[in-house]
Write a protein that holds these residues in place. Sequence first.
Motif, PDB file in Angstrom:
ATOM      1  N   VAL A 195      -0.895 -31.070 -47.384  1.00  0.00           N
ATOM      2  CA  VAL A 195      -2.920 -32.184 -48.327  1.00  0.00           C
ATOM      3  C   VAL A 195      -3.097 -31.067 -49.658  1.00  0.00           C
ATOM      4  CG1 VAL A 195      -4.564 -32.815 -48.551  1.00  0.00           C
ATOM      5  CG2 VAL A 195      -3.684 -33.068 -47.096  1.00  0.00           C
ATOM      6  N   LYS A 196      -3.104 -31.808 -50.927  1.00  0.00           N
ATOM      7  CA  LYS A 196      -3.221 -30.623 -51.475  1.00  0.00           C
ATOM      8  C   LYS A 196      -4.222 -31.031 -52.790  1.00  0.00           C
ATOM      9  CE  LYS A 196      -1.732 -29.202 -56.510  1.00  0.00           C
ATOM     10  NZ  LYS A 196      -2.860 -29.090 -57.460  1.00  0.00           N
ATOM     11  N   GLU A 197      -5.170 -30.256 -52.784  1.00  0.00           N
ATOM     12  CA  GLU A 197      -6.517 -30.708 -53.047  1.00  0.00           C
ATOM     13  C   GLU A 197      -6.793 -30.650 -54.596  1.00  0.00           C
ATOM     14  OE1 GLU A 197      -9.151 -30.779 -50.850  1.00  0.00           O
ATOM     15  OE2 GLU A 197      -8.508 -30.314 -49.623  1.00  0.00           O
ATOM     16  N   ARG A 198      -7.396 -31.323 -55.110  1.00  0.00           N
ATOM     17  CA  ARG A 198      -7.548 -31.776 -56.494  1.00  0.00           C
ATOM     18  C   ARG A 198      -7.737 -30.743 -57.792  1.00  0.00           C
ATOM     19  NH1 ARG A 198     -10.124 -37.453 -58.855  1.00  0.00           N
ATOM     20  NH2 ARG A 198     -10.026 -36.419 -61.016  1.00  0.00           N
ATOM     21  N   THR A 199      -7.012 -30.701 -58.292  1.00  0.00           N
ATOM     22  CA  THR A 199      -7.465 -29.684 -59.704  1.00  0.00           C
ATOM     23  C   THR A 199      -7.406 -30.026 -60.609  1.00  0.00           C
ATOM     24  OG1 THR A 199      -5.012 -29.966 -60.031  1.00  0.00           O
ATOM     25  CG2 THR A 199      -5.890 -28.555 -58.381  1.00  0.00           C
ATOM     26  N   ALA A 200      -7.764 -31.856 -61.369  1.00  0.00           N
ATOM     27  CA  ALA A 200      -7.344 -32.840 -61.749  1.00  0.00           C
ATOM     28  C   ALA A 200      -9.039 -32.763 -62.763  1.00  0.00           C
ATOM     29  CB  ALA A 200      -6.688 -33.914 -62.132  1.00  0.00           C
ATOM     30  N   VAL A 201      -9.200 -33.064 -63.929  1.00  0.00           N
ATOM     31  CA  VAL A 201     -10.500 -32.648 -64.126  1.00  0.00           C
ATOM     32  C   VAL A 201      -9.882 -34.302 -65.043  1.00  0.00           C
ATOM     33  CG1 VAL A 201     -12.158 -32.604 -65.645  1.00  0.00           C
ATOM     34  CG2 VAL A 201     -10.940 -30.633 -64.091  1.00  0.00           C
ATOM     35  N   SER A 202     -10.894 -35.166 -64.869  1.00  0.00           N
ATOM     36  CA  SER A 202     -10.443 -37.045 -65.264  1.00  0.00           C
ATOM     37  C   SER A 202     -11.443 -37.988 -64.501  1.00  0.00           C
ATOM     38  CB  SER A 202      -9.236 -37.291 -65.692  1.00  0.00           C
ATOM     39  OG  SER A 202      -9.158 -38.337 -65.703  1.00  0.00           O
ATOM     40  N   ASP A 203     -11.999 -38.665 -65.455  1.00  0.00           N
ATOM     41  CA  ASP A 203     -12.971 -39.793 -64.357  1.00  0.00           C
ATOM     42  C   ASP A 203     -11.873 -41.404 -63.931  1.00  0.00           C
ATOM     43  OD1 ASP A 203     -13.127 -40.596 -67.092  1.00  0.00           O
ATOM     44  OD2 ASP A 203     -15.362 -41.173 -67.072  1.00  0.00           O
ATOM     45  N   LEU A 204     -11.079 -41.234 -64.752  1.00  0.00           N
ATOM     46  CA  LEU A 204     -10.246 -41.944 -64.571  1.00  0.00           C
ATOM     47  C   LEU A 204     -10.068 -42.156 -63.016  1.00  0.00           C
ATOM     48  CD1 LEU A 204      -6.755 -41.992 -66.829  1.00  0.00           C
ATOM     49  CD2 LEU A 204      -8.804 -43.388 -67.388  1.00  0.00           C
ATOM     50  N   ILE A 205      -9.567 -41.273 -61.907  1.00  0.00           N
ATOM     51  CA  ILE A 205      -9.791 -41.657 -60.487  1.00  0.00           C
ATOM     52  C   ILE A 205     -10.516 -41.162 -60.147  1.00  0.00           C
ATOM     53  CG2 ILE A 205      -8.010 -40.057 -60.638  1.00  0.00           C
ATOM     54  CD1 ILE A 205      -6.097 -42.350 -58.252  1.00  0.00           C
ATOM     55  N   ASP A 206     -11.296 -41.525 -58.625  1.00  0.00           N
ATOM     56  CA  ASP A 206     -11.638 -40.629 -58.043  1.00  0.00           C
ATOM     57  C   ASP A 206     -11.193 -39.694 -56.777  1.00  0.00           C
ATOM     58  OD1 ASP A 206     -12.459 -42.574 -56.834  1.00  0.00           O
ATOM     59  OD2 ASP A 206     -14.031 -42.658 -56.419  1.00  0.00           O
ATOM     60  N   TYR A 207     -10.144 -39.652 -56.629  1.00  0.00           N
ATOM     61  CA  TYR A 207      -9.192 -38.752 -55.418  1.00  0.00           C
ATOM     62  C   TYR A 207      -9.942 -37.571 -55.385  1.00  0.00           C
ATOM     63  CZ  TYR A 207      -6.363 -36.548 -57.915  1.00  0.00           C
ATOM     64  OH  TYR A 207      -5.475 -35.513 -59.240  1.00  0.00           O
ATOM     65  N   LYS A 208      -9.602 -37.060 -53.853  1.00  0.00           N
ATOM     66  CA  LYS A 208     -10.481 -36.008 -53.081  1.00  0.00           C
ATOM     67  C   LYS A 208      -9.075 -35.214 -53.000  1.00  0.00           C
ATOM     68  CE  LYS A 208     -14.779 -37.146 -51.604  1.00  0.00           C
ATOM     69  NZ  LYS A 208     -14.859 -38.304 -52.443  1.00  0.00           N
ATOM     70  N   ALA A 209      -7.957 -35.599 -52.428  1.00  0.00           N
ATOM     71  CA  ALA A 209      -6.420 -34.774 -52.546  1.00  0.00           C
ATOM     72  C   ALA A 209      -5.495 -35.983 -52.321  1.00  0.00           C
ATOM     73  CB  ALA A 209      -7.056 -34.123 -51.114  1.00  0.00           C
ATOM     74  N   VAL A 210      -4.772 -35.114 -52.537  1.00  0.00           N
ATOM     75  CA  VAL A 210      -3.480 -35.872 -52.325  1.00  0.00           C
ATOM     76  C   VAL A 210      -2.947 -35.200 -51.035  1.00  0.00           C
ATOM     77  CG1 VAL A 210      -0.741 -36.205 -53.448  1.00  0.00           C
ATOM     78  CG2 VAL A 210      -2.921 -36.240 -54.351  1.00  0.00           C
ATOM     79  N   ILE A 211      -1.931 -36.066 -49.793  1.00  0.00           N
ATOM     80  CA  ILE A 211      -1.777 -36.557 -48.964  1.00  0.00           C
ATOM     81  C   ILE A 211      -0.044 -36.224 -48.565  1.00  0.00           C
ATOM     82  CG2 ILE A 211      -2.623 -38.100 -48.027  1.00  0.00           C
ATOM     83  CD1 ILE A 211      -2.027 -36.807 -45.349  1.00  0.00           C
ATOM     84  N   TYR A 212       0.858 -35.552 -48.357  1.00  0.00           N
ATOM     85  CA  TYR A 212       2.112 -35.759 -48.198  1.00  0.00           C
ATOM     86  C   TYR A 212       2.423 -35.788 -47.043  1.00  0.00           C
ATOM     87  CZ  TYR A 212       1.949 -34.240 -52.972  1.00  0.00           C
ATOM     88  OH  TYR A 212       1.417 -34.335 -54.591  1.00  0.00           O
ATOM     89  N   ILE A 213       2.812 -37.473 -46.664  1.00  0.00           N
ATOM     90  CA  ILE A 213       3.883 -37.099 -44.396  1.00  0.00           C
ATOM     91  C   ILE A 213       5.182 -37.658 -44.855  1.00  0.00           C
ATOM     92  CG2 ILE A 213       2.911 -38.105 -42.509  1.00  0.00           C
ATOM     93  CD1 ILE A 213      -0.002 -37.497 -42.754  1.00  0.00           C
ATOM     94  N   ALA A 214       5.676 -36.844 -43.939  1.00  0.00           N
ATOM     95  CA  ALA A 214       7.101 -37.274 -43.525  1.00  0.00           C
ATOM     96  C   ALA A 214       6.964 -37.721 -41.809  1.00  0.00           C
ATOM     97  CB  ALA A 214       8.276 -36.276 -43.630  1.00  0.00           C
ATOM     98  N   ALA A 215       7.235 -38.783 -41.117  1.00  0.00           N
ATOM     99  CA  ALA A 215       7.601 -38.466 -40.205  1.00  0.00           C
ATOM    100  C   ALA A 215       8.959 -40.063 -39.841  1.00  0.00           C
ATOM    101  CB  ALA A 215       6.167 -39.826 -39.783  1.00  0.00           C
ATOM    102  N   HIS A 216       8.843 -39.432 -38.455  1.00  0.00           N
ATOM    103  CA  HIS A 216      10.110 -40.524 -37.800  1.00  0.00           C
ATOM    104  C   HIS A 216       9.953 -41.748 -36.598  1.00  0.00           C
ATOM    105  CE1 HIS A 216      10.452 -37.298 -34.745  1.00  0.00           C
ATOM    106  NE2 HIS A 216      11.235 -38.158 -34.083  1.00  0.00           N
ATOM    107  N   LYS A 217      10.767 -42.752 -36.469  1.00  0.00           N
ATOM    108  CA  LYS A 217      10.182 -44.068 -35.443  1.00  0.00           C
ATOM    109  C   LYS A 217      10.438 -43.276 -34.669  1.00  0.00           C
ATOM    110  CE  LYS A 217       9.900 -48.913 -35.776  1.00  0.00           C
ATOM    111  NZ  LYS A 217       9.608 -50.106 -37.153  1.00  0.00           N
ATOM    112  N   LYS A 218       9.772 -43.399 -33.103  1.00  0.00           N
ATOM    113  CA  LYS A 218      10.099 -43.228 -32.342  1.00  0.00           C
ATOM    114  C   LYS A 218      11.507 -45.458 -31.540  1.00  0.00           C
ATOM    115  CE  LYS A 218       6.388 -41.392 -30.029  1.00  0.00           C
ATOM    116  NZ  LYS A 218       4.982 -42.679 -29.178  1.00  0.00           N
ATOM    117  N   LYS A 219      12.794 -44.172 -31.377  1.00  0.00           N
ATOM    118  CA  LYS A 219      13.915 -44.990 -30.705  1.00  0.00           C
ATOM    119  C   LYS A 219      14.183 -46.124 -29.696  1.00  0.00           C
ATOM    120  CE  LYS A 219      17.715 -42.330 -33.082  1.00  0.00           C
ATOM    121  NZ  LYS A 219      18.897 -41.949 -32.541  1.00  0.00           N
TER     122      LYS A 219
END
Length: 261
Positions: free
Chosen positions: A237-261
Amino acid sequence: MMDSSTHKLYHVHDFDSRQCLENYFSDKPDMAFGDDVLKSTIDNLRQVFTVGHINGDILIDLSLSSIVHHLYSACEFFKNIIVLKVNNRCIMELKRWVDERTGAFYWGHTSALHQEKEENSDQCQDQEAKLRSAIQHVVKYDLEKENMTDPLVLPPADCVISNCLLEIISKDQDDYIRYLRKFSRLLKPGGHLIIIGALGTTYFTVGKDKFHVFTYDEDFVRKALGGEGFIIDYCNVKERTAVSDLIDYKAVIYIAAHKKK
């Protein structure tokens, strides 16, 4: 607080894909999201693919607008990339870049960010040309169809990647899980799912229009993946650093997962 009921829906209303690219992904000096949206995504996905040993024949991409920067690492590990888009404007914008037509959006600043991380970056093959070659098909889909690409039946994918899409097509938790389930059906047993999402968001702006975003947190997406039979291999999870009112996100999440066989 703004009344979210007046916000447009990405997959229902007219969406200006080019303006979205200019707002959030361009090389303009006043573009505020270089670290949060461009550099961070390229860094995280490079790590996911190289360290996670995710590879195969087919990758299916379901992502916002006509973005490509998140696929640079993918084309090193997959022979064929199939891109699915929900509206014609996004398809036309992407094909303009793939076909190197006049007026195509400039992605050179993002390919440079990717090559900076490569050990032999000065000898690296043109990353954009490599990605263009890997994108075999750009296909329109319909979220409400059982087979989203009907009448076309896609081959099962080794990996599905979704960049900032699930939250903008989902009105609520039930929608998110329903669409997550649809996306997971595109995978082979044991296949990998990569999700990039904007946490704590209620809207994003394109031109004069504000678009709806389903608000969720890390705990929700973890539980949603577990409920659909996925095992999480990577989460950052990367906390927001951007200063802009175009979008109001708080953080960006990156998830990789695999499907059970």
